[in-house]
Motif scaffolding. Structure first.
Motif, PDB file in Angstrom:
ATOM      1  N   GLU A   1       4.010   5.715  -5.457  1.00  0.00           N
ATOM      2  CA  GLU A   1       3.950   5.769  -6.920  1.00  0.00           C
ATOM      3  C   GLU A   1       2.900   6.764  -7.384  1.00  0.00           C
ATOM      4  N   ALA A   2       1.762   6.766  -6.716  1.00  0.00           N
ATOM      5  CA  ALA A   2       0.697   7.703  -7.085  1.00  0.00           C
ATOM      6  C   ALA A   2       1.138   9.143  -6.850  1.00  0.00           C
ATOM      7  N   GLU A   3       1.873   9.375  -5.779  1.00  0.00           N
ATOM      8  CA  GLU A   3       2.335  10.725  -5.467  1.00  0.00           C
ATOM      9  C   GLU A   3       3.449  11.188  -6.404  1.00  0.00           C
ATOM     10  N   SER A   4       4.115  10.233  -7.069  1.00  0.00           N
ATOM     11  CA  SER A   4       5.214  10.612  -7.954  1.00  0.00           C
ATOM     12  C   SER A   4       4.747  10.849  -9.390  1.00  0.00           C
ATOM     13  N   CYS A   5       3.455  10.869  -9.593  1.00  0.00           N
ATOM     14  CA  CYS A   5       2.900  11.087 -10.923  1.00  0.00           C
ATOM     15  C   CYS A   5       2.160  12.414 -10.981  1.00  0.00           C
ATOM     16  N   VAL A   6       2.278  13.050 -12.149  1.00  0.00           N
ATOM     17  CA  VAL A   6       1.498  14.249 -12.443  1.00  0.00           C
ATOM     18  C   VAL A   6       0.767  13.969 -13.742  1.00  0.00           C
ATOM     19  N   ASP A   7      -0.548  14.019 -13.685  1.00  0.00           N
ATOM     20  CA  ASP A   7      -1.390  13.719 -14.848  1.00  0.00           C
ATOM     21  C   ASP A   7      -1.062  12.349 -15.448  1.00  0.00           C
ATOM     22  N   GLY A   8      -0.780  11.371 -14.575  1.00  0.00           N
ATOM     23  CA  GLY A   8      -0.519  10.014 -15.035  1.00  0.00           C
ATOM     24  C   GLY A   8       0.883   9.764 -15.543  1.00  0.00           C
ATOM     25  N   LYS A   9       1.754  10.782 -15.512  1.00  0.00           N
ATOM     26  CA  LYS A   9       3.129  10.617 -15.983  1.00  0.00           C
ATOM     27  C   LYS A   9       4.077  10.702 -14.794  1.00  0.00           C
ATOM     28  N   LEU A  10       5.086   9.849 -14.808  1.00  0.00           N
ATOM     29  CA  LEU A  10       6.080   9.884 -13.742  1.00  0.00           C
ATOM     30  C   LEU A  10       6.897  11.165 -13.806  1.00  0.00           C
ATOM     31  N   ILE A  11       7.254  11.677 -12.660  1.00  0.00           N
ATOM     32  CA  ILE A  11       8.089  12.867 -12.577  1.00  0.00           C
ATOM     33  C   ILE A  11       9.547  12.434 -12.730  1.00  0.00           C
TER      34      ILE A  11
ATOM     35  N   ARG B   1       0.834  -1.210   0.000  1.00  0.00           N
ATOM     36  CA  ARG B   1       0.000   0.000   0.000  1.00  0.00           C
ATOM     37  C   ARG B   1       0.868   1.259   0.000  1.00  0.00           C
ATOM     38  N   GLU B   2       1.935   1.242   0.802  1.00  0.00           N
ATOM     39  CA  GLU B   2       2.812   2.410   0.865  1.00  0.00           C
ATOM     40  C   GLU B   2       3.536   2.633  -0.460  1.00  0.00           C
ATOM     41  N   ILE B   3       3.951   1.565  -1.110  1.00  0.00           N
ATOM     42  CA  ILE B   3       4.598   1.689  -2.428  1.00  0.00           C
ATOM     43  C   ILE B   3       3.609   2.250  -3.440  1.00  0.00           C
ATOM     44  N   ALA B   4       2.389   1.741  -3.434  1.00  0.00           N
ATOM     45  CA  ALA B   4       1.368   2.242  -4.363  1.00  0.00           C
ATOM     46  C   ALA B   4       1.089   3.720  -4.116  1.00  0.00           C
TER      47      ALA B   4
END
Length: 87
Positions: free
Chosen positions: A62-72, A56-59
């Motif tokens: 990962e969600a927090e490292s995305c902007v508009d569905g793209k990885l930062i 859950r923490e990894i997910a």
């Protein structure tokens, strides 16, 4: 390979307990040929809870490292943090 036992084997609780601790994985119990229960040691259960928490923490990360569905991009993210915190 999962360990599958008929429900009648639950009569021998010591054997089931020993299997649970020896295998460190769930034992699937069947009733009339169909899946009915899952039995496992407390240690295995707690390890599964810890693993689920990590997943859950990894997910979430990962969600927090995305902007508009793209990885930062890592370099861009670190650069913006340096500018934000160190001027």
């Amino acid at each position: 390979m999962p360990l599958i036992k008929p429900i009648t084997d639950l009569r021998n609780t010591n054997e089931i307990s020993e299997l649970c601790h020896a295998k460190n994985e769930p034992i699937f119990i069947t009733k009339n040929g169909y899946g009915d229960l899952v039995v496992m040691s407390i240690e295995t259960y707690e390890a599964m809870l810890d693993e689920n928490e990590i997943d859950r923490e990894i997910a979430q990360a990962e969600a927090e490292s995305c902007v508009d569905g793209k990885l930062i991009d890592a370099r861009e993210a670190l650069s913006s943090l340096r500018i934000k915190h160190f001027g």
